[in-house]
Design a protein around this motif. Structure first.
Motif, mmCIF file in Angstrom:
data_model
loop_
_atom_site.group_PDB
_atom_site.id
_atom_site.type_symbol
_atom_site.label_atom_id
_atom_site.label_comp_id
_atom_site.label_asym_id
_atom_site.label_seq_id
_atom_site.Cartn_x
_atom_site.Cartn_y
_atom_site.Cartn_z
ATOM 1 N N THR A 1 -28.023 -74.821 18.261
ATOM 2 C CA THR A 1 -28.467 -73.838 17.277
ATOM 3 C C THR A 1 -27.969 -74.285 15.915
ATOM 4 O O THR A 1 -26.860 -74.804 15.790
ATOM 5 N N ASN A 2 -28.782 -74.101 14.914
ATOM 6 C CA ASN A 2 -28.420 -74.564 13.579
ATOM 7 C C ASN A 2 -28.730 -73.497 12.536
ATOM 8 O O ASN A 2 -29.888 -73.276 12.194
ATOM 9 N N ARG B 1 -20.588 -76.117 14.735
ATOM 10 C CA ARG B 1 -20.831 -76.933 15.927
ATOM 11 C C ARG B 1 -19.945 -78.163 15.928
ATOM 12 O O ARG B 1 -20.211 -79.123 16.637
ATOM 13 N N SER B 2 -18.859 -78.139 15.161
ATOM 14 C CA SER B 2 -18.029 -79.333 15.017
ATOM 15 C C SER B 2 -17.063 -79.553 16.181
ATOM 16 O O SER B 2 -16.530 -80.649 16.340
#
Length: 135
Positions: free
Chosen positions: A80-81, A87-88
């Motif tokens: 998901t962005n 999301r690291s």
């Protein structure tokens, strides 16, 4: 020969009748109440190393044997962005305890101590979010 609309309608009816799809009215999500939530995020030293990731996951699977753990989940960033999504991290560890005392016991459990001893060389950063019910 049936039309596309008839085919889709009949297929849907067959799935429901066959139990492949269950439809219920007024189904609501289940709320987790009166539990202690411990959510840990791990960043690997060797970013992108599949071997280190697998070792960490294996260590977490062993860690799940701590008796005070009620439920656990080992995860990785979802695809998901959005601006608010981080999301690291490499792996997340979600654990549910009955209460804070059980979580405190987990921290000194020999299985947890062994996990830290055997796996801490794999991560460069760990962030923990503990939460309890809003009162």
């Amino acid at each position: 020969m049936s039309t596309r609309r008839e085919f889709i309608s009949n297929t849907g009816k067959a799935m429901v009748a066959g139990g492949l799809v269950t439809l219920t009215e007024n189904e609501t999500p289940h709320m987790i109440e009166n539990k202690f939530i411990h959510h840990v995020y791990f960043w690997l030293k060797n970013t992108g190393s599949k071997e280190d990731r697998a070792k960490l996951v294996e260590g977490l699977q062993k860690l799940s044997k701590v008796t005070t753990i009620k439920t656990f989940h080992i995860g990785m960033p979802a695809d998901t962005n959005r601006d608010v999504i981080d999301r690291s991290y490499a792996i997340s560890w979600f654990v549910l305890f009955d209460n804070a005392a059980d979580q405190a016991s987990y921290q000194v459990d020999p299985i947890h101590l062994k996990f830290v001893e055997e796996c801490s060389h794999l991560w460069s950063k760990v962030v923990v979010y503990d939460s309890v019910d809003v009162k």
